[in-house]
Design a protein around this motif. Structure first.
Motif, mmCIF file in Angstrom:
data_model
loop_
_atom_site.group_PDB
_atom_site.id
_atom_site.type_symbol
_atom_site.label_atom_id
_atom_site.label_comp_id
_atom_site.label_asym_id
_atom_site.label_seq_id
_atom_site.Cartn_x
_atom_site.Cartn_y
_atom_site.Cartn_z
ATOM 1 N N VAL A 306 1.019 -1.275 0.010
ATOM 2 C CA VAL A 306 0.158 -0.011 0.114
ATOM 3 C C VAL A 306 0.792 1.186 -0.081
ATOM 4 O O VAL A 306 0.419 2.245 -0.085
ATOM 5 C CB VAL A 306 -1.215 -0.004 1.107
ATOM 6 C CG1 VAL A 306 -2.041 -0.849 1.175
ATOM 7 C CG2 VAL A 306 -0.223 -0.175 2.528
ATOM 8 N N VAL A 307 2.277 1.038 -0.215
ATOM 9 C CA VAL A 307 3.046 2.244 -0.328
ATOM 10 C C VAL A 307 3.056 2.568 -1.605
ATOM 11 O O VAL A 307 3.712 1.964 -2.392
ATOM 12 C CB VAL A 307 4.468 2.100 0.611
ATOM 13 C CG1 VAL A 307 5.444 3.165 0.250
ATOM 14 C CG2 VAL A 307 4.277 1.722 1.686
ATOM 15 N N PRO A 308 2.709 3.587 -2.102
ATOM 16 C CA PRO A 308 2.660 4.329 -3.568
ATOM 17 C C PRO A 308 4.110 3.824 -3.976
ATOM 18 O O PRO A 308 5.156 4.812 -3.432
ATOM 19 C CB PRO A 308 2.153 5.485 -3.552
ATOM 20 C CG PRO A 308 1.215 5.544 -2.237
ATOM 21 C CD PRO A 308 1.962 4.820 -1.106
ATOM 22 N N GLY A 309 4.362 3.218 -5.071
ATOM 23 C CA GLY A 309 5.733 3.068 -5.691
ATOM 24 C C GLY A 309 6.714 2.448 -4.817
ATOM 25 O O GLY A 309 7.820 2.314 -4.869
ATOM 26 N N GLY A 310 6.017 1.523 -3.770
ATOM 27 C CA GLY A 310 7.082 0.757 -2.997
ATOM 28 C C GLY A 310 8.057 -0.087 -3.736
ATOM 29 O O GLY A 310 7.524 -0.625 -4.988
ATOM 30 N N PRO A 311 9.005 -0.382 -3.186
ATOM 31 C CA PRO A 311 10.148 -1.198 -4.248
ATOM 32 C C PRO A 311 9.724 -2.588 -4.528
ATOM 33 O O PRO A 311 9.941 -3.106 -5.545
ATOM 34 C CB PRO A 311 11.459 -1.182 -3.406
ATOM 35 C CG PRO A 311 10.697 -1.100 -1.905
ATOM 36 C CD PRO A 311 9.443 -0.282 -1.942
ATOM 37 N N ALA A 312 9.088 -3.119 -3.584
ATOM 38 C CA ALA A 312 9.016 -4.768 -4.014
ATOM 39 C C ALA A 312 7.742 -5.279 -4.800
ATOM 40 O O ALA A 312 7.733 -5.932 -5.668
ATOM 41 C CB ALA A 312 8.974 -5.543 -2.769
ATOM 42 N N VAL A 313 6.751 -4.370 -4.795
ATOM 43 C CA VAL A 313 5.687 -4.513 -5.570
ATOM 44 C C VAL A 313 4.994 -3.446 -5.989
ATOM 45 O O VAL A 313 5.219 -2.294 -5.649
ATOM 46 C CB VAL A 313 4.359 -5.270 -4.682
ATOM 47 C CG1 VAL A 313 5.006 -6.726 -4.295
ATOM 48 C CG2 VAL A 313 4.203 -4.380 -3.476
ATOM 49 N N THR A 314 4.253 -3.522 -7.031
ATOM 50 C CA THR A 314 3.349 -2.510 -7.735
ATOM 51 C C THR A 314 2.565 -2.183 -6.630
ATOM 52 O O THR A 314 1.784 -2.887 -5.859
ATOM 53 C CB THR A 314 2.676 -2.988 -9.025
ATOM 54 O OG1 THR A 314 3.651 -3.752 -9.637
ATOM 55 C CG2 THR A 314 2.054 -1.818 -9.598
ATOM 56 N N ALA A 315 2.054 -1.001 -6.496
ATOM 57 C CA ALA A 315 1.483 -0.248 -5.307
ATOM 58 C C ALA A 315 -0.084 -0.880 -5.631
ATOM 59 O O ALA A 315 -0.647 -0.971 -6.472
ATOM 60 C CB ALA A 315 1.351 1.271 -5.489
ATOM 61 N N VAL A 316 -0.510 -1.456 -4.285
ATOM 62 C CA VAL A 316 -1.847 -1.893 -4.364
ATOM 63 C C VAL A 316 -2.687 -0.670 -3.745
ATOM 64 O O VAL A 316 -2.470 0.182 -2.933
ATOM 65 C CB VAL A 316 -1.867 -2.758 -3.079
ATOM 66 C CG1 VAL A 316 -3.278 -3.082 -2.567
ATOM 67 C CG2 VAL A 316 -1.044 -4.036 -3.400
ATOM 68 N N PHE A 317 -3.818 -0.642 -4.316
ATOM 69 C CA PHE A 317 -4.857 0.726 -4.084
ATOM 70 C C PHE A 317 -5.623 0.335 -2.831
ATOM 71 O O PHE A 317 -6.336 -0.685 -2.868
ATOM 72 C CB PHE A 317 -5.723 1.057 -5.518
ATOM 73 C CG PHE A 317 -6.530 2.121 -4.783
ATOM 74 C CD1 PHE A 317 -6.005 3.503 -4.847
ATOM 75 C CD2 PHE A 317 -7.761 2.237 -4.577
ATOM 76 C CE1 PHE A 317 -6.733 4.828 -4.437
ATOM 77 C CE2 PHE A 317 -8.677 3.391 -4.291
ATOM 78 C CZ PHE A 317 -7.937 4.636 -4.212
ATOM 79 N N GLN A 318 -5.487 1.217 -1.864
ATOM 80 C CA GLN A 318 -6.359 1.287 -0.816
ATOM 81 C C GLN A 318 -6.498 2.660 -0.305
ATOM 82 O O GLN A 318 -5.511 3.152 0.212
ATOM 83 C CB GLN A 318 -5.883 0.359 0.336
ATOM 84 C CG GLN A 318 -6.943 -0.006 1.435
ATOM 85 C CD GLN A 318 -7.513 1.069 2.147
ATOM 86 O OE1 GLN A 318 -6.688 1.772 2.922
ATOM 87 N NE2 GLN A 318 -8.758 0.953 2.491
ATOM 88 N N SER A 319 -7.944 3.013 -0.320
ATOM 89 C CA SER A 319 -8.130 4.562 0.147
ATOM 90 C C SER A 319 -9.569 4.699 0.428
ATOM 91 O O SER A 319 -10.229 4.459 -0.294
ATOM 92 C CB SER A 319 -7.526 5.592 -0.742
ATOM 93 O OG SER A 319 -7.466 6.754 -0.169
ATOM 94 N N GLY A 320 -9.740 4.821 1.739
ATOM 95 C CA GLY A 320 -11.241 4.979 1.941
ATOM 96 C C GLY A 320 -11.694 6.291 2.787
ATOM 97 O O GLY A 320 -10.811 6.730 3.529
ATOM 98 N N THR A 321 -12.607 7.111 2.393
ATOM 99 C CA THR A 321 -12.977 8.405 2.941
ATOM 100 C C THR A 321 -12.832 8.446 4.501
ATOM 101 O O THR A 321 -12.498 9.358 4.806
ATOM 102 C CB THR A 321 -14.443 8.705 2.529
ATOM 103 O OG1 THR A 321 -14.546 8.744 1.006
ATOM 104 C CG2 THR A 321 -14.851 10.233 2.788
#
Ligand code: PMP
Length: 467
Positions: A306-321
């Protein structure tokens, strides 16, 4: 579907007399709830705020709660062991929780990235073994969705193993296999939605090994260590350890769904009680002691998604109002402080001792009245089964549940909300007292004295054997 024989069995005169007497007394005590149900049926879908809140002849509507008690709209008081299905581990209106919520009035309902979220995440990392990083969200369902998405992104695989009798919230892919037969739970779930869910019996490591086979398509194994939805059978530490080793060997992400067990069966949840650390875990319910907050937590390597642009994986989207809601975060921070203090004082031991006393007392009363009853207890939770079937998930989940619903309704008439009749979920809180437990046991005895539950259970068992 109940068979015709089931109808015959239920209509046996002694059973019908019991049912009629209990329902009549319920109606006479709860005209206000009857009134609300009539209104609700014309405005609130299903007349309630969720499917499991309905029970026959009509549900109770509650006005307020305080400590271990709750009051319905007719002014009837109940010892509350349902606790709104679990979040109220500190009871209703705990002063520390209410105070923390009031303090947020100066901040407002929501601000982006409130310092409280930082504070709260630090608290979770201190008590939950797997939690190096935490993401807050709003419900257990959302937490599970996010954990599974993280696992899929991390592994690049799609399949998820889910165990029979385990519930993981409302995501379509998991609304299947709550029973032993692996059927879909409710309408509106497509076969496509379930295509990546692999169902497995719980407790047998060979079955899991066989299911995983030699293919490399499984992203995650998810489990509820209490097996709460399937009857509260709990886990053996050896089995959990074997699942841990197998998933590690196969590079499969192990997710403990601790929405039920978190902060409840031990301060650090099932993972600390059983001594097995998953890669990811989900929390809800007791996390914020009644406010709307959930979390996914885990080792940094898995949470990195969930870290945008994290090194190990493509970023996973998680964001809730509402990930930032200040009242919920403040309540959760206060709850965790309270749980830690209670743990230091030995209060978890006392709480679980009370649950054991309640379970033993119920078993003894049923035994003395010759009414078959099996009681499961794990931590501060209980579930009852009024059947003479073998005490096992597969057999017990096939037994009719209407005798138990009738028993819970009879207890409601006596001022004991042991469970909603449709749920069979019994929870004790830290504020239940020995006097509450003694009061419950004396009402259990009174109900069995007043009504012929031996005949009720006999009729249900006959119904089951001919169905
Ligand atoms: N997982 C488990 C083990 C649960 O028991 C529940 C809810 N009872 C959920 C997930 C879903 O949580 P929520 O109802 O907050 O979406």
């Amino acid at each position: 579907m109940p068979s015709t024989n089931a109808k015959v069995a239920r209509a046996a005169p002694e059973v019908e007399n019991v049912r009629r007497a209990i329902v009549q007394r319920y109606r006479s005590r709860t005209p206000g709830s009857a009134h609300y149900y009539a209104r609700a049926s014309e405005a609130l879908a299903g007349g309630t705020t969720g499917n499991l809140r309905f029970f026959e002849p009509y549900p109770l509507y509650f006005a307020s709660g305080s400590g271990s008690h709750v009051q319905d709209v007719d002014g009837n008081q109940y010892v509350d062991c349902f606790l709104c299905n679990g979040p109220l581990l500190l009871g209703h209106r705990h002063p520390r929780i209410m105070g923390a919520i009031r303090q947020q009035e100066d901040i407002g309902s929501i601000v982006v990235n409130p310092p409280l979220a930082v504070d709260m995440a630090e608290r979770v990392t201190r008590v939950v073994p797997c939690a190096q990083r935490v993401r807050f969200l709003n419900s257990g369902t959302e937490a599970v969705i996010t954990a599974v998405r993280l696992a899929r992104a991390y592994t690049g695989r799609t399949k998820v193993v889910k165990f029979l009798g385990h519930y993981h919230g409302q995501d379509d892919q998991f609304l299947v296999g709550l029973d032993a037969a692996g059927t879909a739970f409710g309408a509106g779930i497509t076969a496509n939605a379930r295509a990546d869910t692999l169902l497995c019996p719980y407790g047998d490591i060979d079955s899991l090994q066989a299911l995983l086979g030699s293919s490399d398509s499984t992203a995650a194994v998810i489990l509820d260590p209490a097996m709460h939805a399937g009857g509260l059978w709990g886990s053996s530490p050896e089995y959990l350890q074997a699942v841990r080793e197998l998933t590690r060997r196969r590079n499969i992400v192990l997710i403990f769904d601790e929405v039920i067990t978190g902060f409840r069966i031990a301060l650090g949840g099932a993972q600390s009680l059983y001594g097995v650390t998953p890669d990811l875990a989900t929390f809800g319910k007791a996390l914020a002691a009644g406010e709307k907050l959930a979390a996914v937590a885990g080792h940094e390597e898995f949470m990195r998604g969930v870290v945008p642009g994290g090194p190990a994986v493509t970023a996973v989207f998680q964001s809730g109002t509402y990930n930032d809601g200040t009242a919920a975060l403040a309540a959760a921070a206060a709850a965790i402080s309270e749980y830690r203090e209670l743990d230091r004082q030995g209060a978890y031991r006392t709480l679980i001792g009370r649950a054991r006393k309640l379970a033993a007392g119920i078993r003894e009363i049923f035994r003395s009245k010759a009414v078959p009853c099996h009681v499961n207890q794990l931590g501060p939770m209980l579930q009852l089964f009024l059947t003479n079937a073998e005490p096992h998930f597969e057999t017990i989940t096939r037994a009719p549940t209407w005798p138990l619903a009738l028993f819970y309704l009879a207890l409601i008439n006596e001022g004991i909300l042991l469970s909603l009749p449709t749920s069979n979920h019994i929870y004790l809180s830290f504020v239940h007292t020995d006097a509450d437990i003694d009061g419950i046991l004396s009402k259990v005895a009174a109900v069995l004295d007043a009504y012929d539950f031996a005949a009720v259970v006999r009729a249900a068992c006959e119904e089951n054997s001919v169905a």
